[in-house]
Design a protein around this motif. Sequence first.
Motif, PDB file in Angstrom:
ATOM      1  N   LYS A 126     139.217  -1.144  52.543  1.00 12.84           N
ATOM      2  CA  LYS A 126     137.854  -0.833  52.111  1.00 12.84           C
ATOM      3  C   LYS A 126     137.843   0.037  50.856  1.00 12.84           C
ATOM      4  CE  LYS A 126     135.131  -1.271  56.349  1.00 12.84           C
ATOM      5  NZ  LYS A 126     134.152  -0.598  57.224  1.00 12.84           N
ATOM      6  N   GLU A 127     138.724   1.024  50.805  1.00  8.63           N
ATOM      7  CA  GLU A 127     138.772   1.910  49.640  1.00  8.63           C
ATOM      8  C   GLU A 127     139.178   1.140  48.385  1.00  8.63           C
ATOM      9  OE1 GLU A 127     141.333   5.159  50.534  1.00  8.63           O
ATOM     10  OE2 GLU A 127     140.062   5.945  52.152  1.00  8.63           O
ATOM     11  N   ARG A 128     140.177   0.281  48.511  1.00  9.73           N
ATOM     12  CA  ARG A 128     140.601  -0.524  47.355  1.00  9.73           C
ATOM     13  C   ARG A 128     139.494  -1.479  46.929  1.00  9.73           C
ATOM     14  NH1 ARG A 128     145.644  -1.146  50.473  1.00  9.73           N
ATOM     15  NH2 ARG A 128     147.176   0.340  49.675  1.00  9.73           N
ATOM     16  N   ALA A 129     138.811  -2.064  47.909  1.00  7.73           N
ATOM     17  CA  ALA A 129     137.726  -3.001  47.599  1.00  7.73           C
ATOM     18  C   ALA A 129     136.603  -2.317  46.828  1.00  7.73           C
ATOM     19  CB  ALA A 129     137.188  -3.620  48.881  1.00  7.73           C
ATOM     20  N   GLN A 130     136.311  -1.081  47.186  1.00  6.88           N
ATOM     21  CA  GLN A 130     135.267  -0.331  46.490  1.00  6.88           C
ATOM     22  C   GLN A 130     135.646  -0.061  45.037  1.00  6.88           C
ATOM     23  OE1 GLN A 130     134.855   3.119  49.014  1.00  6.88           O
ATOM     24  NE2 GLN A 130     134.210   1.869  50.763  1.00  6.88           N
ATOM     25  N   THR A 131     136.931   0.245  44.815  1.00 10.31           N
ATOM     26  CA  THR A 131     137.410   0.486  43.451  1.00 10.31           C
ATOM     27  C   THR A 131     137.341  -0.789  42.614  1.00 10.31           C
ATOM     28  OG1 THR A 131     138.893   2.246  44.198  1.00 10.31           O
ATOM     29  CG2 THR A 131     139.377   1.227  42.069  1.00 10.31           C
ATOM     30  N   ILE A 132     137.788  -1.906  43.190  1.00  8.06           N
ATOM     31  CA  ILE A 132     137.799  -3.172  42.455  1.00  8.06           C
ATOM     32  C   ILE A 132     136.377  -3.675  42.221  1.00  8.06           C
ATOM     33  CG2 ILE A 132     138.481  -5.601  42.602  1.00  8.06           C
ATOM     34  CD1 ILE A 132     141.028  -4.681  43.989  1.00  8.06           C
ATOM     35  N   TYR A 133     135.482  -3.429  43.157  1.00  7.13           N
ATOM     36  CA  TYR A 133     134.083  -3.804  42.957  1.00  7.13           C
ATOM     37  C   TYR A 133     133.560  -3.204  41.650  1.00  7.13           C
ATOM     38  CZ  TYR A 133     129.052  -4.253  43.715  1.00  7.13           C
ATOM     39  OH  TYR A 133     127.716  -4.556  43.563  1.00  7.13           O
ATOM     40  N   GLU A 134     133.866  -1.949  41.422  1.00  7.31           N
ATOM     41  CA  GLU A 134     133.401  -1.269  40.207  1.00  7.31           C
ATOM     42  C   GLU A 134     133.957  -1.939  38.953  1.00  7.31           C
ATOM     43  OE1 GLU A 134     131.657   1.315  37.560  1.00  7.31           O
ATOM     44  OE2 GLU A 134     131.242   1.059  39.702  1.00  7.31           O
ATOM     45  N   ASN A 135     135.193  -2.415  39.031  1.00  9.07           N
ATOM     46  CA  ASN A 135     135.848  -3.028  37.881  1.00  9.07           C
ATOM     47  C   ASN A 135     135.385  -4.459  37.634  1.00  9.07           C
ATOM     48  OD1 ASN A 135     137.742  -3.247  35.737  1.00  9.07           O
ATOM     49  ND2 ASN A 135     139.205  -4.237  37.109  1.00  9.07           N
ATOM     50  N   GLN A 136     134.958  -5.158  38.684  1.00 10.22           N
ATOM     51  CA  GLN A 136     134.637  -6.579  38.561  1.00 10.22           C
ATOM     52  C   GLN A 136     133.164  -6.896  38.828  1.00 10.22           C
ATOM     53  OE1 GLN A 136     137.318  -8.754  41.129  1.00 10.22           O
ATOM     54  NE2 GLN A 136     139.082  -8.425  39.794  1.00 10.22           N
ATOM     55  N   ALA A 137     132.710  -6.602  40.028  1.00  7.87           N
ATOM     56  CA  ALA A 137     131.400  -7.103  40.478  1.00  7.87           C
ATOM     57  C   ALA A 137     130.224  -6.499  39.738  1.00  7.87           C
ATOM     58  CB  ALA A 137     131.248  -6.877  41.984  1.00  7.87           C
ATOM     59  N   THR A 138     130.438  -5.346  39.107  1.00  3.57           N
ATOM     60  CA  THR A 138     129.349  -4.748  38.338  1.00  3.57           C
ATOM     61  C   THR A 138     128.895  -5.644  37.190  1.00  3.57           C
ATOM     62  OG1 THR A 138     131.032  -3.513  37.109  1.00  3.57           O
ATOM     63  CG2 THR A 138     129.905  -2.349  38.901  1.00  3.57           C
ATOM     64  N   VAL A 139     129.746  -6.581  36.791  1.00  2.00           N
ATOM     65  CA  VAL A 139     129.383  -7.485  35.708  1.00  2.00           C
ATOM     66  C   VAL A 139     128.191  -8.377  36.077  1.00  2.00           C
ATOM     67  CG1 VAL A 139     130.828  -9.480  36.292  1.00  2.00           C
ATOM     68  CG2 VAL A 139     130.448  -8.900  33.887  1.00  2.00           C
ATOM     69  N   PHE A 140     127.955  -8.526  37.386  1.00  2.83           N
ATOM     70  CA  PHE A 140     126.859  -9.376  37.856  1.00  2.83           C
ATOM     71  C   PHE A 140     125.570  -8.588  38.116  1.00  2.83           C
ATOM     72  CE2 PHE A 140     130.853 -11.296  39.316  1.00  2.83           C
ATOM     73  CZ  PHE A 140     130.758 -12.554  38.737  1.00  2.83           C
ATOM     74  N   GLU A 141     125.653  -7.261  38.091  1.00  2.00           N
ATOM     75  CA  GLU A 141     124.525  -6.444  38.544  1.00  2.00           C
ATOM     76  C   GLU A 141     123.321  -6.463  37.602  1.00  2.00           C
ATOM     77  OE1 GLU A 141     126.677  -3.115  41.406  1.00  2.00           O
ATOM     78  OE2 GLU A 141     126.117  -2.554  39.352  1.00  2.00           O
ATOM     79  N   GLU A 142     123.531  -6.681  36.329  1.00  2.00           N
ATOM     80  CA  GLU A 142     122.409  -6.698  35.391  1.00  2.00           C
ATOM     81  C   GLU A 142     121.453  -7.853  35.686  1.00  2.00           C
ATOM     82  OE1 GLU A 142     121.426  -7.369  30.642  1.00  2.00           O
ATOM     83  OE2 GLU A 142     123.462  -6.868  31.252  1.00  2.00           O
ATOM     84  N   SER A 143     122.001  -8.991  36.113  1.00  2.00           N
ATOM     85  CA  SER A 143     121.188 -10.195  36.284  1.00  2.00           C
ATOM     86  C   SER A 143     120.953 -10.593  37.732  1.00  2.00           C
ATOM     87  CB  SER A 143     121.852 -11.373  35.556  1.00  2.00           C
ATOM     88  OG  SER A 143     121.979 -11.116  34.172  1.00  2.00           O
ATOM     89  N   THR A 144     121.707 -10.024  38.667  1.00  2.00           N
ATOM     90  CA  THR A 144     121.597 -10.460  40.063  1.00  2.00           C
ATOM     91  C   THR A 144     121.707  -9.298  41.039  1.00  2.00           C
ATOM     92  OG1 THR A 144     123.984 -10.817  40.410  1.00  2.00           O
ATOM     93  CG2 THR A 144     122.736 -12.645  39.442  1.00  2.00           C
ATOM     94  N   ASN A 145     121.293  -9.564  42.263  1.00  2.00           N
ATOM     95  CA  ASN A 145     121.525  -8.652  43.382  1.00  2.00           C
ATOM     96  C   ASN A 145     122.892  -9.012  43.963  1.00  2.00           C
ATOM     97  OD1 ASN A 145     118.575  -7.943  43.314  1.00  2.00           O
ATOM     98  ND2 ASN A 145     118.388 -10.047  44.062  1.00  2.00           N
ATOM     99  N   VAL A 146     123.827  -8.081  43.962  1.00  2.00           N
ATOM    100  CA  VAL A 146     125.199  -8.399  44.369  1.00  2.00           C
ATOM    101  C   VAL A 146     125.416  -8.038  45.844  1.00  2.00           C
ATOM    102  CG1 VAL A 146     127.652  -8.092  43.903  1.00  2.00           C
ATOM    103  CG2 VAL A 146     126.005  -8.008  42.011  1.00  2.00           C
ATOM    104  N   PHE A 147     125.620  -9.077  46.655  1.00  2.00           N
ATOM    105  CA  PHE A 147     125.960  -8.911  48.062  1.00  2.00           C
ATOM    106  C   PHE A 147     127.459  -9.149  48.228  1.00  2.00           C
ATOM    107  CE2 PHE A 147     121.504  -9.929  47.969  1.00  2.00           C
ATOM    108  CZ  PHE A 147     120.948  -9.187  49.011  1.00  2.00           C
ATOM    109  N   ALA A 148     128.135  -8.221  48.884  1.00  2.00           N
ATOM    110  CA  ALA A 148     129.586  -8.334  49.026  1.00  2.00           C
ATOM    111  C   ALA A 148     130.005  -7.908  50.432  1.00  2.00           C
ATOM    112  CB  ALA A 148     130.284  -7.466  47.987  1.00  2.00           C
ATOM    113  N   PRO A 149     130.511  -8.826  51.230  1.00  2.00           N
ATOM    114  CA  PRO A 149     130.964  -8.463  52.571  1.00  2.00           C
ATOM    115  C   PRO A 149     132.407  -7.964  52.558  1.00  2.00           C
ATOM    116  CG  PRO A 149     131.229 -10.818  52.263  1.00  2.00           C
ATOM    117  CD  PRO A 149     130.631 -10.276  50.976  1.00  2.00           C
ATOM    118  N   TYR A 150     132.733  -7.082  53.477  1.00  4.24           N
ATOM    119  CA  TYR A 150     134.133  -6.866  53.801  1.00  4.24           C
ATOM    120  C   TYR A 150     134.585  -8.077  54.622  1.00  4.24           C
ATOM    121  CZ  TYR A 150     133.602  -1.947  52.427  1.00  4.24           C
ATOM    122  OH  TYR A 150     133.375  -0.792  51.729  1.00  4.24           O
ATOM    123  N   TYR A 151     135.832  -8.460  54.471  1.00  3.34           N
ATOM    124  CA  TYR A 151     136.334  -9.584  55.269  1.00  3.34           C
ATOM    125  C   TYR A 151     137.818  -9.385  55.550  1.00  3.34           C
ATOM    126  CZ  TYR A 151     138.176 -11.542  50.826  1.00  3.34           C
ATOM    127  OH  TYR A 151     138.845 -11.742  49.647  1.00  3.34           O
TER     128      TYR A 151
END
Length: 382
Positions: A126-151
């Motif tokens: 979970k901690e690593r996923a949170q760090t990587i989210y900041e590096n990657q998924a933020t690219v989608f936040e300007e145009s979309t609502n980003v839903f991301a499950p733990y799996y």
Amino acid sequence: MMTKQKEKRSQTMRFAVLAAAVFLAFQILMTGCGSKKGSDDANNSKQEQTQQTKDTKQTNDSQQTQQDDDIAELVGTPSDYSKEENWLSLPKAERKADTFYLYPTCYLDDSKTAKIICDIDNEQVKERAQTIYENQATVFEESTNVFAPYYRQSNIYHVAGMNNDELEAFQNNEQRTDVYAALDYYFEHYNQGRPFILAGHSQGSIMTKIVLGEYMKAHPEYYKRMVAAYVIGYSITSDWLKEHPYLKFAENASDTGVIVSWNTEGPENKDQKNIVVEDGAISINPINWKLDDTYASSDENLGSRIFNEKTGSYEIKQGLADAQLNTGRGVVVCNTEKENYTASVELFGTASLHNNDYAFYYENLRENVKTRVERFLENKKD
């Protein structure tokens, strides 16, 4: 005197009851004789409604059966996505489109007692996923609502020696079960009919590829709202697309309902084994959005998002990454400092830029997401 009054009231009451009975009998007679058509119409209407209900149920049952047939049996018990703690990101829906994001491999346990697939509540993951989210998924936040499950994820040390077929087959265990359960819950409770993007990286892109190849086929009602699927850091091949003819690869910067994919390498990786690069892979250039080998210089790059260790924050850096397709290998070749090469040589080769697939082209990707979402929404109006 009182007796005569009682007898008179009794007679009056008997007469009223008798009149009411005669009137009721007359109404019954008229209904039976003079209103047969109305009665038949009512009965026919009821029969039609009953038949429509049966037909609707049969249709729904048939659709559900078809969906069940299209999705192979799931492994194990799915994680509970009604629990907020099983979501990395649950935003307020303020945008007109969503992104469903699956992070890359965060389960790195080389201990002798390590599980081959992690638990959903693994805190290190979970901690690593949170760090990587900041590096990657933020690219989608300007145009979309980003839903991301733990799996639940594969342990990198368990899959390191697998070929692509073995790797994709292994991902069809609890990993797939969780991703499908998260998608089910997302579409039923969060999506609200909005257009959406699928996005992943590395192991997350393997899962996105599985979703495209099976889940979306079983759910055309969802697939028709897909803006694009960003399968970055893993391969989409020409043969796989032939096996899934309802899917199509992106051809430019603005087409929708398409797959966008690339793997980034340095020129020295040309003939080396890379676990995420398959034979017949297809990539699109993330700067000029072309499928040929047209060179895109670093001056055309809108900006790379790099972590500054001195300041402890991310910053946009210009002139770091160029891009040119090696169409034979199906990768993006980038000429950059060797210090950016991924350290895991045995997995990705000596000159892989796997960890920078998003970062090097961050601003171009952010702009591209915006372009595709806007185009999809425009087409929807038409």
